[in-house]
Design an enzyme around this catalytic site. Structure first.
Site, PDB file in Angstrom:
ATOM      1  N   LYS A  78     -20.890  58.671 -48.099  1.00  0.00           N
ATOM      2  CA  LYS A  78     -20.583  58.794 -49.529  1.00  0.00           C
ATOM      3  C   LYS A  78     -20.138  60.227 -49.796  1.00  0.00           C
ATOM      4  O   LYS A  78     -20.935  61.163 -49.691  1.00  0.00           O
ATOM      5  CB  LYS A  78     -21.812  58.493 -50.398  1.00  0.00           C
ATOM      6  CG  LYS A  78     -21.419  58.394 -51.874  1.00  0.00           C
ATOM      7  CD  LYS A  78     -22.578  58.537 -52.814  1.00  0.00           C
ATOM      8  CE  LYS A  78     -22.848  59.957 -53.207  1.00  0.00           C
ATOM      9  NZ  LYS A  78     -21.753  60.655 -53.904  1.00  0.00           N
ATOM     10  N   GLU A 109     -28.712  69.880 -44.945  1.00  0.00           N
ATOM     11  CA  GLU A 109     -28.051  71.196 -45.048  1.00  0.00           C
ATOM     12  C   GLU A 109     -28.029  71.534 -46.531  1.00  0.00           C
ATOM     13  O   GLU A 109     -27.260  70.946 -47.301  1.00  0.00           O
ATOM     14  CB  GLU A 109     -26.624  71.128 -44.503  1.00  0.00           C
ATOM     15  CG  GLU A 109     -26.537  70.756 -43.041  1.00  0.00           C
ATOM     16  CD  GLU A 109     -27.113  71.812 -42.113  1.00  0.00           C
ATOM     17  OE1 GLU A 109     -27.220  72.983 -42.528  1.00  0.00           O
ATOM     18  OE2 GLU A 109     -27.486  71.456 -40.993  1.00  0.00           O
ATOM     19  N   CYS A 116     -22.257  77.572 -49.621  1.00  0.00           N
ATOM     20  CA  CYS A 116     -23.711  77.571 -49.398  1.00  0.00           C
ATOM     21  C   CYS A 116     -24.192  78.920 -48.882  1.00  0.00           C
ATOM     22  O   CYS A 116     -25.257  79.385 -49.247  1.00  0.00           O
ATOM     23  CB  CYS A 116     -24.093  76.456 -48.440  1.00  0.00           C
ATOM     24  SG  CYS A 116     -23.199  76.531 -46.887  1.00  0.00           S
ATOM     25  N   GLU A 133     -30.016  79.774 -56.620  1.00  0.00           N
ATOM     26  CA  GLU A 133     -28.626  79.701 -56.160  1.00  0.00           C
ATOM     27  C   GLU A 133     -27.731  79.555 -57.393  1.00  0.00           C
ATOM     28  O   GLU A 133     -27.828  78.562 -58.122  1.00  0.00           O
ATOM     29  CB  GLU A 133     -28.462  78.492 -55.245  1.00  0.00           C
ATOM     30  CG  GLU A 133     -27.092  78.398 -54.641  1.00  0.00           C
ATOM     31  CD  GLU A 133     -26.939  77.182 -53.734  1.00  0.00           C
ATOM     32  OE1 GLU A 133     -27.378  76.089 -54.129  1.00  0.00           O
ATOM     33  OE2 GLU A 133     -26.361  77.339 -52.641  1.00  0.00           O
TER      34      GLU A 133
HETATM   35  P1  NAD Z   1     -25.549  67.888 -54.934  1.00  0.00           P
HETATM   36  O1  NAD Z   1     -26.889  67.929 -54.306  1.00  0.00           O
HETATM   37  O2  NAD Z   1     -25.460  67.815 -56.410  1.00  0.00           O
HETATM   38  O3  NAD Z   1     -24.718  66.625 -54.405  1.00  0.00           O
HETATM   39  C1  NAD Z   1     -24.449  66.453 -53.024  1.00  0.00           C
HETATM   40  C2  NAD Z   1     -24.179  64.987 -52.760  1.00  0.00           C
HETATM   41  O4  NAD Z   1     -25.389  64.257 -52.977  1.00  0.00           O
HETATM   42  C3  NAD Z   1     -23.123  64.359 -53.668  1.00  0.00           C
HETATM   43  O5  NAD Z   1     -22.360  63.446 -52.911  1.00  0.00           O
HETATM   44  C4  NAD Z   1     -23.984  63.627 -54.698  1.00  0.00           C
HETATM   45  O6  NAD Z   1     -23.326  62.538 -55.286  1.00  0.00           O
HETATM   46  C5  NAD Z   1     -25.135  63.160 -53.840  1.00  0.00           C
HETATM   47  N1  NAD Z   1     -26.377  62.861 -54.551  1.00  0.00           N
HETATM   48  C6  NAD Z   1     -26.837  63.409 -55.697  1.00  0.00           C
HETATM   49  N2  NAD Z   1     -28.037  62.872 -56.019  1.00  0.00           N
HETATM   50  C7  NAD Z   1     -28.348  61.972 -55.045  1.00  0.00           C
HETATM   51  C8  NAD Z   1     -29.449  61.097 -54.821  1.00  0.00           C
HETATM   52  N3  NAD Z   1     -30.498  61.053 -55.646  1.00  0.00           N
HETATM   53  N4  NAD Z   1     -29.431  60.321 -53.730  1.00  0.00           N
HETATM   54  C9  NAD Z   1     -28.398  60.362 -52.859  1.00  0.00           C
HETATM   55  N5  NAD Z   1     -27.326  61.158 -53.033  1.00  0.00           N
HETATM   56  C10 NAD Z   1     -27.301  61.971 -54.106  1.00  0.00           C
HETATM   57  O7  NAD Z   1     -24.749  69.129 -54.352  1.00  0.00           O
HETATM   58  P2  NAD Z   1     -23.266  69.579 -54.702  1.00  0.00           P
HETATM   59  O8  NAD Z   1     -23.290  70.171 -56.081  1.00  0.00           O
HETATM   60  O9  NAD Z   1     -22.313  68.498 -54.394  1.00  0.00           O
HETATM   61  O10 NAD Z   1     -23.014  70.724 -53.614  1.00  0.00           O
HETATM   62  C11 NAD Z   1     -23.432  72.029 -53.791  1.00  0.00           C
HETATM   63  C12 NAD Z   1     -24.715  72.283 -53.051  1.00  0.00           C
HETATM   64  O11 NAD Z   1     -24.521  71.989 -51.664  1.00  0.00           O
HETATM   65  C13 NAD Z   1     -25.151  73.722 -53.093  1.00  0.00           C
HETATM   66  O12 NAD Z   1     -26.537  73.795 -53.283  1.00  0.00           O
HETATM   67  C14 NAD Z   1     -24.787  74.242 -51.697  1.00  0.00           C
HETATM   68  O13 NAD Z   1     -25.527  75.346 -51.272  1.00  0.00           O
HETATM   69  C15 NAD Z   1     -25.031  73.044 -50.868  1.00  0.00           C
HETATM   70  N6  NAD Z   1     -24.293  73.128 -49.609  1.00  0.00           N
HETATM   71  C16 NAD Z   1     -24.990  73.399 -48.473  1.00  0.00           C
HETATM   72  C17 NAD Z   1     -24.304  73.549 -47.264  1.00  0.00           C
HETATM   73  C18 NAD Z   1     -25.032  73.877 -45.991  1.00  0.00           C
HETATM   74  O14 NAD Z   1     -24.425  73.790 -44.918  1.00  0.00           O
HETATM   75  N7  NAD Z   1     -26.298  74.251 -46.042  1.00  0.00           N
HETATM   76  C19 NAD Z   1     -22.915  73.392 -47.240  1.00  0.00           C
HETATM   77  C20 NAD Z   1     -22.242  73.106 -48.424  1.00  0.00           C
HETATM   78  C21 NAD Z   1     -22.951  72.961 -49.612  1.00  0.00           C
END
Ligand code: NAD
Length: 492
Positions: free
Chosen positions: A184, A260, A295, A393
Site C-alpha cells: 500500500k 523504519e 527521515c 520530528e
Molecule cells: P505516516 O505514518 O503518516 O504514513 C505512512 C504510511 O502508513 C502511509 O501509507 C499511510 O497511509 C499508512 N498508514 C497510516 N496509518 C496507518 C494504519 N493505522 N495502519 C496501516 N497503515 C497506516 O507517515 P508519512 O507522513 O507518510 O511519512 C513521513 C514519516 O515517515 C516521517 O515520520 C518520516 O521520518 C518517516 N520515514 C522514515 C524513513 C526511515 O527510513 N526511517 C524513511 C522515510 C520516511
C-alpha cells in the site's frame, strides 16, 4: 522550456490498484493533489477488506504455484535485473509520475529517484542465490541444516516522501527472497508505483505475485497489516503509525515487523573542523533537502561554542537563497511541503518555540510560488530540549542550534529520549569521532559527511523509537527470510 519540463495536464494518471498483473479501477474517493500548485489531480479508489483479502490470497497462491519461490534462485535475480533495465528505459515516464504528486522536482526524479530505484533493484537481485542458509557444526553422525525460507506474503506500507525509492526498498528484498508482496503506497503519492508494477510484469514477475492496493491507512493499511496470510510486515512512516502497526501485528499474528520510523537527528560540530565553509554546506543540505521532509534530516545542530559564530554565520548565509517552483519545471530545485496540513503543523511548532523564548536567526516564511506551500528554511537558536521544535520530528526545513563547551556536553545534548535514526559528527580528531560513534544511540552515524552513500551496501534503520530492523544491505534481504532448522540422522 528544456527537455525535462513537462505539462502535467498531459500525463495520464494511473489512479488504480494493480492486482493480478492489471490495473484495477474503482470508485474515486480520495482526492490527490499536486503539492507545488495545490491542483486536484484526481480521486483515488480505496481498497476495503474484500479487495485486500483478494490481493493477499492471490499473492500467496501465485507465490506457491508459479515457481517463484521454488525456481533456481538465479532465475529470480535475472527477472529482477530485467526489471531494473526496464525502469532505466522508462525514466522519463516514471520521473514525471513521481514529480506529479510527491515533493520531488522533475530534475531530481530524473537524475536520482528513478535511476537510484533501478540500481537498488540490481543490488538486491544479486542476493537471489547468496542467502540459502547454513550447515550447522554438529556431531559427525548428524547433518544440521539451517534453511532460509520465504515467509509467503509480505505486507508492505510506504510513505509519501520518496515513493519509488522507499516503495522499492520494501518490495524488492521481499521478492528476491522468494515472497509475494502486497504494497500500500501513501494515498498522497499513488502513481509511480503502478507503472513500476507494470514493468515488473514485463520483466517476467508472475502476475499476482506483487499487488498494489490503494487507500488510506485506517482502511486499506489496517486491513493489510491485520490480514492473517501476511507472514511479515514491513513499514516505513511515522513512529506514531509504526506503533499502531506493531499493535496490529501482535493482535493479528503475532507476526514480525520491520519498522523504519521517524527521526530527530543531531549534527555535532567540534571546533577542530578544518573547512568551516564545507561543513556549513553539509549542514544546510542536511536540513533543507526535500524541504526537510526526510527521515534522516539533520535537524539539530549541536555546535562547540568556540566555533559557533563562524559556522552559524555561514549557515545563515547559505540558507537564504531558496525559491519556489513548479515540480514539472526543469529549473526547480526546492521542494514544496506535501500538504497544507503539514505546512500548518510546521508553522505551529515554530510559533510555539518562538513564544517559549527561541529566537529565529532565519525566520520561517511562505515563499511565493505556483499555488502550493513552500516554506523557506528556518533556523532557531536559544532553544531548550523541552521545546517541541527540538523534541519532535518537524518534517520541514527547520534547524535548531544548541551549543556545548566540551565533548561530554555535546554527547548529552545529542541523545534523544525517543528517536535514534541517524547522527552526524564533524571533527578531525579520530578518537573523538570514535567515542561519539560508540556513545550515540543511533542506527547510523556519519562522520565528516551527512547522508547515505550512493551504493546500497550499508543498512539503514533506527534505534529506539526510530524503528526495528533494517532496509538496505544484506540485512534487508535476510529480514524477508525465516530459518528452518533441520537435523538429520544418517540411519533409521
Ligand atoms: P505516516 O505514518 O503518516 O504514513 C505512512 C504510511 O502508513 C502511509 O501509507 C499511510 O497511509 C499508512 N498508514 C497510516 N496509518 C496507518 C494504519 N493505522 N495502519 C496501516 N497503515 C497506516 O507517515 P508519512 O507522513 O507518510 O511519512 C513521513 C514519516 O515517515 C516521517 O515520520 C518520516 O521520518 C518517516 N520515514 C522514515 C524513513 C526511515 O527510513 N526511517 C524513511 C522515510 C520516511
Amino acid at each position: 522550456m528544456t527537455a525535462l519540463t513537462f505539462d502535467p495536464r498531459l500525463v495520464a494518471l494511473p489512479n488504480t490498484h494493480f492486482v493480478d498483473g492489471k490495473r484495477l479501477t474503482g470508485e474515486g474517493v480520495i482526492p490527490v493533489y499536486g503539492p507545488s500548485d495545490g491542483r486536484l489531480l484526481c480521486h483515488l479508489p480505496e481498497a476495503g477488506d474484500a479487495l485486500v483479502d483478494h490481493a493477499v490470497r492471490l499473492a500467496r497462491d501465485v507465490q506457491m504455484r508459479s515457481g517463484w519461490a521454488s525456481c533456481a534462485p538465479r532465475e529470480r535475480g535475472r527477472v529482477l535485473r530485467r526489471w531494473a533495465d526496464l525502469v532505466d528505459d522508462h525514466v522519463v515516464e516514471l520521473a514525471r509520475l513521481e514529480a506529479l504528486c510527491s515533493t520531488r522536482p522533475i530534475a531530481e526524479t530524473t537524475a536520482w529517484d528513478v535511476p537510484f530505484t533501478a540500481e537498488g533493484i540490481r543490488f538486491f537481485a544479486e542476493y537471489a542465490d547468496k542467502l540459502g542458509g547454513d550447515v550447522a557444526a554438529t556431531q559427525s553422525d548428524l547433518l544440521g541444516l539451517v534453511l532460509a525460507e520465504p515467509y509467503g506474503v509480505i505486507g508492505a506500507i510506504a510513505p509519501w516522501n520518496f515513493p519509488l525509492v522507499m516503495g522499492s526498498w520494501k518490495i524488492i528484498p521481499a521478492l528476491v527472497a522468494g515472497n509475494g508482496v502486497v504494497l500500500k503506497p501513501s494515498e498522497m503519492t499513488p502513481f509511480s508505483i503502478i507503472r513500476l508494477a507494470e514493468l515488473a510484469i514485463e520483466a517476467g514477475v508472475p502476475a499476482g505475485l506483487f499487488n498494489v492496493v490503494q487507500g488510506t491507512g485506517p482502511i486499506t493499511g489496517n486491513a493489510l497489516v491485520r490480514h492473517p496470510i501476511c507472514g511479515k510486515l514491513t513499514f516505513t512512516g511515522s513512529t506514531r503509525t509504526g506503533i499502531e502497526i506493531m499493535k496490529a501485528a501482535a493482535e493479528s499474528g503475532p507476526k514480525p515487523v520491520t519498522l523504519e520510523l521517524g527521526g530527530k537527528s543531531p549534527q555535532i560540530v567540534f571546533d577542530d573542523i578544518r573547512n568551516v565553509d564545507a561543513v556549513a554546506d553539509r549542514i544546510v543540505r542536511a536540513f533543507t533537502g526535500n524541504a526537510g521532509q526526510v527521515c534522516v534530516s539533520g535537524s539539530r545542530l549541536i555546535v562547540q561554542k568556540t566555533i559557533h559564530d563562524a559556522l552559524v554565520e555561514k549557515i545563515i548565509a547559505k540558507a537564504q537563497d531558496f525559491r519556489a517552483g513548479a515540480l514539472e519545471h526543469a529549473a526547480t530545485r526546492y521542494s514544496p511541503i506535501i500538504s497544507q496540513r503539514q505546512a500548518s503543523a510546521i508553522e505551529t511548532t515554530i510559533h510555539a518555540a518562538l513564544q517559549e523564548g527561541a529566537s529565529a536567526l532565519v525566520p520561517l516564511k511562505r515563499l511565493d510560488g505556483p499555488g502550493g506551500v513552500f516554506l523557506s528554511p528556518c533556523i532557531l537558536s536559544r532553544v531548550t530540549p523541552q521545546m517541541q521544535a527540538v523534541k519532535d520530528e518537524v518534517f520541514g526545513p527547520v534547524l535548531t542550534v544548541q551549543t556545548f563547551e566540551d565533548e561530554a556536553e555535546a554527547l548529552s545534548l545529542a541523545s534523544h529520549g525517543t528517536y535514534g535514526l541517524a547522527a552526524g559528527v564533524h571533527t578531525v580528531d579520530l578518537g573523538r569521532a570514535m567515542r561519539a560513534v560508540r556513545h550515540l544511540k543511533a542506527g547510523t552515524v556519519w562522520v565528516n559527511r551527512y547522508g547515505r552513500s550512493s551504493d546500497f551496501v550499508i543498512p539503514t534503520g533506527g534505534y529506539g523509537g526510530s524503528g526495528i530492523g533494517k532496509d538496505l544491505g544484506r540485512q534487508a534481504v535476510e529480514a524477508n527470510l525465516r530459518y528452518k532448522s533441520v537435523l538429520m540422522a544418517f540411519e533409521s
